[in-house]
Each structure stands twice: as structure tokens, then as C-alpha cells.
Design an enzyme around this catalytic site. Structure first.
Site, PDB file in Angstrom:
ATOM      1  N   LYS A 116      -5.689  12.265 -67.594  1.00 24.73           N
ATOM      2  CA  LYS A 116      -5.431  13.452 -68.249  1.00 24.73           C
ATOM      3  C   LYS A 116      -4.700  14.575 -67.380  1.00 24.73           C
ATOM      4  CE  LYS A 116      -9.793  15.547 -67.194  1.00 24.73           C
ATOM      5  NZ  LYS A 116     -11.037  16.288 -67.615  1.00 24.73           N
ATOM      6  N   TYR A 173       3.312  39.485 -45.775  1.00 24.44           N
ATOM      7  CA  TYR A 173       2.839  40.406 -46.742  1.00 24.44           C
ATOM      8  C   TYR A 173       1.509  41.129 -46.274  1.00 24.44           C
ATOM      9  CZ  TYR A 173       6.327  39.254 -50.214  1.00 24.44           C
ATOM     10  OH  TYR A 173       7.557  39.369 -51.011  1.00 24.44           O
TER      11      TYR A 173
END
Length: 356
Positions: free
Chosen positions: A33, A253
Site C-alpha cells: 500500500k 535558518y
């Protein structure tokens, strides 16, 4: 092209399937899946089509992709169907389906069918997500059996805490399941990957290995190699920039990392937009040309900065393994406070390269 490559070892996928089936005994559905947990469902299924007892997917559209890819073996819909119209496709393509609530059972019994279905009737033995409660299970089973709509009924359940060694929840679920199915004919299926690996009493007629097929273990602090599994995906990039910084300089950052010594910073292609977890920032392991190092600073959308200070030979063009043979995906997931399933399923923008 951008040098972010997800190399998929189909021979390792085949090895892991055969190992899972051998450990479980009986038969095993290969769970593919979610596009085989990000690895490519059709290619992975094709790699074991000649040996697999069958496959399991979440829903109809995933099953149809496998059929279009030439997969002729049994395919089980783990979520069943969502509306009656889907039952015609189930019949046309010879699919198996899970029935997990009264609404799905009523839908199946009320819809005309040319052929009987292969039904996996699900019990909620304690996870409380889906399935008939133990007290209602026998009645649902008898309704289905009496209808003539099923040529066989597989009794199934799913474990909530099988990946927690020492927890008694799995034994309690198994006891509840066994008590509720006593006297009902047909095969049983209860073991997921963790059930296969550490719960022998859960080894029944059908196993449902998932994450272990991809070379990762659901167990805490467990490296796949310890149980004979081989990593299927190797996610790697290359250094395309190098910067020399003195002590006391921020990187990335938020200035979440500040150098404490003269530091060589390598810049690589890859980031959270590619599926690498943003939370796996400073300290997450990488391998640079085969040598272990770490990420420094925050993971950005498209780029990651790594420490090259102790690797004087590394530089522009150096290969960086983010996970695979040297860096366990479990270790990266643990650093990010998540699980390997999420990392593997989230990979995108990387060039997939299949190795047979």
C-alpha cells in the site's frame, strides 16, 4: 539533473519477502500500500510476483494499478470498499476484500454479484480503530457465510502495540481474537511485521508483512540488519557547495547551530520538500563518501548543510548517503522523533533508480 537519487534494491525486497514468509510460516501477503511505502508498488510487486502468495493494498485504485502492471495474483483491499459501485470492480478484477463494519457487510449482501467474494472479516480485538467487536463477530461471520456471497472467509485482526516488546496488549488481543473465532471455520491472519518478528503465537495461516519488506524494523532501537533484513531504499545526494566558517558563526535558518570551531560546511541537494524530515536537523547522521558525519543547522526546503570539518578529502561532488546501507533509516527517524514508515512514504522529487 538534481543529484538526489532514491536507489531501490528489488533484490533486497525479494530477500525480505522470502525471509518474512519463512519467519512467519504458512503464507504471506506482501503489503505494498501507499505505493509500496514510497518504493514503487508495481515494480516491487513485479519483483516477487513469481513467489508471493498475494499482495495487500489500502484501496481499489491501488489494486487497479497493480493489475495494470501485470500483477495477476491475489490482491487484498485492506480498507474494503467505500461504496457499492466498487464491488463491480472487485468482481471484475478478482480482488479480495476486507469487511470491517456492519455498513460494509450490509452493502456487500445487498449488492447482486456474479461470483462469490473472498472476504477477510476483520475483528476489533482491542485496537479500536476498525473491525467488529468480539461479541458481534460470530453473528457477522454467520450472516456472511449464510448469504452465499463468500467462497471463503479469512478471520483477521490487527495489533495496536506489537512493536512494544514486553507489553501484554498483544497477548490480550490475541486471546480475545481466539475466543471470538473459536469454532468458526477458515484461515486466520493476525501478524503484521512486528507480530511476525517477535510474537510467534501470532503466526497463523496468513502473515501480513509491511515495513519489514522494505528493510526496516518496527521495533525500538532495532536495526534491520540484526534480523537479517536488507534496506531496500538508499537515499543519497551530492555536495554542491562548500563554505569555510570561523568559530562563532551561525548556520542556516534561525541560527539554530553556531560553530564552536573553524568549520567546513557542505551543502547538499535535498530537504523537507523531498521528504527528508525537517525535525532531523543538527546531529542527524549522514555518510559522506562512506565516512560518517552529521547534519548541522536546520533542514531547509531544498537543501541540507552538513559538517565536513573532519573529512578533508570531501568536497564538491562528494556523495552523501541520507539513509540506506550505512545510515539506518530507523536512526534518522529516531533523531526526528518519528518512525521509518513516515520517512519512506514521504520521499518525493528524488529520482527513483531501480536495481534488479
Amino acid at each position: 539533473m538534481r543529484p538526489l537519487i532514491a536507489s531501490i534494491r528489488l533484490d533486497h525486497f525479494r530477500h525480505n519477502y522470502l525471509l518474512a514468509r519463512q519467519q512467519h510460516g504458512g503464507r504471506a501477503l506482501a503489503v505494498v500500500k501507499a505505493n509500496a511505502y514510497g518504493h514503487g508498488a508495481v515494480r516491487c510487486a513485479q519483483a516477487v510476483a513469481d513467489v508471493a502468495d498475494g499482495f495487500a493494498v489500502a484501496c481499489l485504485e491501488e489494486a487497479l494499478q497493480l493489475r495494470a502492471g501485470g500483477i495477476a495474483g491475489p490482491i487484498l483491499l485492506l480498507e474494503g470498499v467505500f461504496e457499492a459501485a466498487e464491488l463491480a470492480e472487485v468482481q471484475a478484477h478478482g480482488l479480495w476484500l476486507v469487511v470491517q463494519n456492519r455498513e460494509q457487510l450490509d452493502m456487500l449482501l445487498a449488492t447482486p454479484a456474479e461470483h462469490p467474494y473472498r472476504v477477510w472479516l476483520k475483528m476489533d480485538s482491542g485496537m479500536h480503530r476498525a473491525g467488529f467487536f468480539p461479541a458481534d463477530y460470530a453473528a457477522a461471520y454467520q450472516r456472511l457465510a449464510a448469504s452465499g456471497k463468500a467462497d471463503a472467509i479469512v478471520k483477521m485482526t490487527h495489533f495496536a502495540r506489537a512493536d512494544e516488546p514486553g507489553c501484554d496488549a498483544t497477548a490480550l488481543q490475541l486471546a480475545a481474537f481466539d475466543a471470538a473465532v473459536a469454532g468458526l471455520p477458515g484461515d486466520c491472519s493476525v501478524a503484521n511485521s512486528a507480530g511476525i518478528m517477535i510474537h510467534p503465537p501470532a503466526h497463523r495461516d496468513w502473515g501480513r508483512p509491511g515495513i519489514m519488506l522494505y528493510g526496516s524494523t518496527p521495533l525500538p532501537d532495532g536495526h534491520a540488519a540484526n534480523v537479517g533484513l536488507k534496506p531496500v531504499m538508499r537515499l543519497a545526494s551530492r555536495v554542491f557547495g562548500v563554505r569555510e566558517l570561523s568559530a562563532g558563526e551561525p548556520v542556516g535558518y534561525g541560527a539554530s547551530f553556531v560553530t564552536t570551531r573553524p568549520t567546513r560546511v557542505g551543502l547538499i541537494a535535498g530537504g523537507y520538500a523531498d521528504g527528508y524530515p525537517r525535525l532531523a536537523s543538527t546531529g542527524s547522521p549522514v555518510a559522506v563518501d562512506g565516512q560518517h558525519s552529521r547534519i548541522i543547522g536546520r533542514v531547509s526546503m531544498d537543501m541540507i548543510t552538513i559538517d565536513l570539518t573532519d573529512l578533508p578529502q570531501a568536497g564538491i561532488g562528494s556523495e552523501v548517503e541520507l539513509w540506506g546501507e550505512q545510515i539506518s533509516v530507523n536512526a534518522v527517524a529516531a533523531h526526528a522523533g518519528t518512525i521509518s514508515y513516515e520517512l519512506l512514504c514521504n520521499v518525493k522529487r528524488a529520482h527513483l533508480q531501480y536495481l534488479d
